[in-house]
Design an enzyme around this catalytic site. Structure first.
Site, mmCIF file in Angstrom:
data_model
loop_
_atom_site.group_PDB
_atom_site.id
_atom_site.type_symbol
_atom_site.label_atom_id
_atom_site.label_comp_id
_atom_site.label_asym_id
_atom_site.label_seq_id
_atom_site.Cartn_x
_atom_site.Cartn_y
_atom_site.Cartn_z
ATOM 1 N N LYS A 17 0.831 -1.197 0.000
ATOM 2 C CA LYS A 17 0.000 0.000 0.000
ATOM 3 C C LYS A 17 0.876 1.261 0.000
ATOM 4 O O LYS A 17 0.662 2.189 -0.774
ATOM 5 C CB LYS A 17 -0.880 -0.049 1.248
ATOM 6 C CG LYS A 17 -1.940 0.981 1.297
ATOM 7 C CD LYS A 17 -2.985 0.632 2.361
ATOM 8 C CE LYS A 17 -3.988 1.750 2.441
ATOM 9 N NZ LYS A 17 -4.031 2.405 3.715
ATOM 10 N N LYS A 21 1.548 4.146 -2.951
ATOM 11 C CA LYS A 21 1.349 5.576 -2.707
ATOM 12 C C LYS A 21 2.628 6.370 -3.032
ATOM 13 O O LYS A 21 2.571 7.469 -3.587
ATOM 14 C CB LYS A 21 0.993 5.758 -1.228
ATOM 15 C CG LYS A 21 0.733 7.148 -0.791
ATOM 16 C CD LYS A 21 -0.740 7.361 -0.625
ATOM 17 C CE LYS A 21 -1.050 8.742 -0.156
ATOM 18 N NZ LYS A 21 -2.486 8.972 -0.178
ATOM 19 N N ARG A 66 17.342 1.657 2.080
ATOM 20 C CA ARG A 66 18.059 1.468 3.346
ATOM 21 C C ARG A 66 18.226 -0.022 3.556
ATOM 22 O O ARG A 66 17.244 -0.725 3.810
ATOM 23 C CB ARG A 66 17.327 2.098 4.538
ATOM 24 C CG ARG A 66 18.128 1.856 5.841
ATOM 25 C CD ARG A 66 17.738 2.768 6.978
ATOM 26 N NE ARG A 66 16.465 2.400 7.594
ATOM 27 C CZ ARG A 66 16.018 2.912 8.744
ATOM 28 N NH1 ARG A 66 16.744 3.812 9.397
ATOM 29 N NH2 ARG A 66 14.841 2.538 9.223
ATOM 30 N N ASP A 158 18.290 5.347 17.866
ATOM 31 C CA ASP A 158 19.238 4.259 18.138
ATOM 32 C C ASP A 158 20.383 4.725 19.024
ATOM 33 O O ASP A 158 20.903 3.960 19.830
ATOM 34 C CB ASP A 158 19.764 3.689 16.822
ATOM 35 C CG ASP A 158 18.672 2.958 16.071
ATOM 36 O OD1 ASP A 158 18.442 1.771 16.355
ATOM 37 O OD2 ASP A 158 18.004 3.590 15.227
ATOM 38 N N ASP A 275 29.772 42.299 2.513
ATOM 39 C CA ASP A 275 31.121 41.985 2.036
ATOM 40 C C ASP A 275 31.199 40.564 1.465
ATOM 41 O O ASP A 275 30.171 39.946 1.184
ATOM 42 C CB ASP A 275 32.181 42.284 3.116
ATOM 43 C CG ASP A 275 31.929 41.493 4.385
ATOM 44 O OD1 ASP A 275 31.024 40.636 4.371
ATOM 45 O OD2 ASP A 275 32.627 41.736 5.385
HETATM 46 N N1 COA Z 1 5.165 6.112 2.544
HETATM 47 C C1 COA Z 1 4.172 5.966 1.651
HETATM 48 N N2 COA Z 1 2.864 6.009 1.973
HETATM 49 C C2 COA Z 1 2.573 6.226 3.266
HETATM 50 C C3 COA Z 1 3.560 6.385 4.247
HETATM 51 C C4 COA Z 1 4.906 6.316 3.852
HETATM 52 N N3 COA Z 1 5.898 6.448 4.739
HETATM 53 N N4 COA Z 1 2.961 6.599 5.444
HETATM 54 C C5 COA Z 1 1.629 6.572 5.210
HETATM 55 N N5 COA Z 1 1.389 6.330 3.911
HETATM 56 C C6 COA Z 1 0.084 6.283 3.229
HETATM 57 C C7 COA Z 1 -0.905 5.368 3.937
HETATM 58 O O1 COA Z 1 -0.787 4.047 3.474
HETATM 59 C C8 COA Z 1 -2.228 6.010 3.541
HETATM 60 O O2 COA Z 1 -2.488 5.609 2.205
HETATM 61 P P1 COA Z 1 -3.982 5.635 1.577
HETATM 62 O O3 COA Z 1 -4.300 7.078 1.324
HETATM 63 O O4 COA Z 1 -3.851 4.835 0.318
HETATM 64 O O5 COA Z 1 -4.876 4.992 2.614
HETATM 65 C C9 COA Z 1 -1.904 7.487 3.524
HETATM 66 O O6 COA Z 1 -0.495 7.560 3.286
HETATM 67 C C10 COA Z 1 -2.243 8.198 4.792
HETATM 68 O O7 COA Z 1 -1.603 7.564 5.878
HETATM 69 P P2 COA Z 1 -2.143 7.697 7.368
HETATM 70 O O8 COA Z 1 -3.399 6.901 7.524
HETATM 71 O O9 COA Z 1 -2.184 9.123 7.738
HETATM 72 O O10 COA Z 1 -0.983 7.044 8.212
HETATM 73 P P3 COA Z 1 -0.838 5.497 8.627
HETATM 74 O O11 COA Z 1 -1.519 5.298 9.958
HETATM 75 O O12 COA Z 1 -1.231 4.602 7.498
HETATM 76 O O13 COA Z 1 0.723 5.358 8.826
HETATM 77 C C11 COA Z 1 2.866 5.447 9.893
HETATM 78 C C12 COA Z 1 1.441 6.014 9.855
HETATM 79 C C13 COA Z 1 3.716 6.243 10.845
HETATM 80 C C14 COA Z 1 2.780 3.981 10.369
HETATM 81 C C15 COA Z 1 3.433 5.506 8.462
HETATM 82 O O14 COA Z 1 3.431 6.852 8.072
HETATM 83 C C16 COA Z 1 4.782 4.881 8.253
HETATM 84 O O15 COA Z 1 4.895 3.665 8.133
HETATM 85 N N6 COA Z 1 5.864 5.692 8.135
HETATM 86 C C17 COA Z 1 7.174 5.235 7.856
HETATM 87 C C18 COA Z 1 7.800 4.570 9.045
HETATM 88 C C19 COA Z 1 9.217 4.157 8.767
HETATM 89 O O16 COA Z 1 9.595 3.908 7.648
HETATM 90 N N7 COA Z 1 10.034 4.087 9.797
HETATM 91 C C20 COA Z 1 11.407 3.733 9.642
HETATM 92 C C21 COA Z 1 12.263 4.922 9.491
HETATM 93 S S1 COA Z 1 12.396 5.797 10.987
HETATM 94 MG MG MG Z 2 16.868 2.923 13.471
#
Ligand code: COA
Ligand code: MG
Length: 294
Positions: A17, A21, A66, A158, A275
């Site tokens: 998903k 996106k 990553r 970390d 300057d």
């Molecule tokens: N990349 C791509 N799409 C993302 C996304 C991301 N990092 N975070 C959310 N989305 C998408 C969701 O799937 C949702 O899609 P939809 O419109 O098709 O339903 C939309 O964006 C809105 O998301 P939302 O409902 O506001 O957030 P969520 O509860 O689904 O997700 C997190 C919240 C924090 C879990 C999510 O943003 C995430 O996984 N972030 C990345 C975390 C990560 O990579 N951590 C490691 C590095 S520190």
């Molecule tokens: Mg980390």
């Protein structure tokens, strides 16, 4: 200098998903995450989906991956699968210091040769502060020849775990002194190494005003970009790290004043002494702006 990359969005690679996106967003770089956002049971799935994304995605964003840390059981498989598909770069978590960037570079040399890719094409962005030892090595980056190094970024989570801290925040909810110090050291080490300085993520992803404030400060301090975890953070970061029209106009006025001054080392612009450091700053603003329009 490499193209300036302002927004770096983490995308957990085991999420179909989120990958779907991610392709349609305006992030300067996507970071397909095989490390902390992917549980051990999903590592294979994450790697497979990252490969599929690299093969099929139509996106304007650079695609970075990553991988898992160099000493993990997953790294060889990560690199073998991912490098064949020529990502723009590799984000390396938990390096001990520049010595790990040298090690990774040699592995990339061999894999690029194997897959008939240009040697040295794939860049590296280390998360340079995830252990106390790594922080102690920041000063070595500018003194090590690392042609693949795009710049440096840092993380506070970390590092807190590594040093046995209960939290990385102070009473006001800001980063505690140790982490602010590490942030500044990352900025200086990145610049001294001739690279881009990428600020860490803002974890309260629903707080747009907070992000705007944090990113605005980072840009004025010299950071060129910032990590993101949610799509809504991307446009805010892009805007925050692009010079404003007022900054551009001022930079142009400074450059014009020097051009009109026939060799003076100091001129006045809007009634203020200006300057050579201001001239260099003005040139830097125009270069930054031009890079975002490439
Ligand atoms: N990349 C791509 N799409 C993302 C996304 C991301 N990092 N975070 C959310 N989305 C998408 C969701 O799937 C949702 O899609 P939809 O419109 O098709 O339903 C939309 O964006 C809105 O998301 P939302 O409902 O506001 O957030 P969520 O509860 O689904 O997700 C997190 C919240 C924090 C879990 C999510 O943003 C995430 O996984 N972030 C990345 C975390 C990560 O990579 N951590 C490691 C590095 S520190
Ligand atoms: Mg980390």
């Amino acid at each position: 200098m490499s193209k300036i990359l302002r927004s770096w969005l983490f995308v957990p690679a085991d999420s179909e998903k989120k990958l779907a996106k991610a392709g349609g967003l305006e992030a300067d770089a996507l970071i397909l995450d095989l490390e902390d956002a992917v549980l051990p049971a999903n590592k294979d799935k994450g790697r497979d989906l990252a490969c599929k994304f690299l093969q099929q995605a139509r996106t304007k964003s650079q695609i970075w991956v990553r991988i898992n840390p160099l000493d993990s059981e997953y790294t060889s498989e990560d690199l073998a699968a991912i490098i064949a598909l020529a990502p723009d770069g590799i984000m390396l978590p938990k390096p001990d210091g520049p010595v790990d960037i040298e090690t990774l570079s040699r592995r990339l040399d061999r894999l690029e040769a194997k897959h008939n890719l240009p040697i040295g094409g794939i860049q590296i962005l280390p998360v340079a502060t995830e252990t106390a030892r790594a922080v102690m090595s920041l000063g070595l980056y500018p003194r090590t020849h690392l042609p693949r190094l795009l710049g440096l970024t840092w993380g506070a989570e970390d590092l807190a775990t590594d040093i046995g801290a209960l939290t990385n925040k102070d009473k006001n909810g800001d980063f505690a002194f140790t982490y602010r110090m590490v942030r500044s050291q990352t900025l200086l080490a990145a610049k001294a190494a001739g690279g881009q300085a990428i600020d860490t993520l803002y974890d309260n992803f629903r707080d747009k005003d907070g992000l705007r404030a944090r990113a605005g400060c980072a840009f004025s301090e010299g950071f060129t970009g910032m990590l993101a975890i949610h799509p809504a953070q991307v446009p805010i970061i892009n805007k925050s790290f692009t010079p404003t029209l007022a900054q551009l106009r001022h930079a142009e006025a400074v450059i014009q004043a020097f051009a009109d001054s026939s060799g003076a080392g100091a001129v006045q612009v809007n009634g203020k002494m200006t300057d050579i450091p201001h001239l260099k700053q003005a040139q830097n603003i125009l270069a930054l702006y031009a890079s975002t329009k490439e």
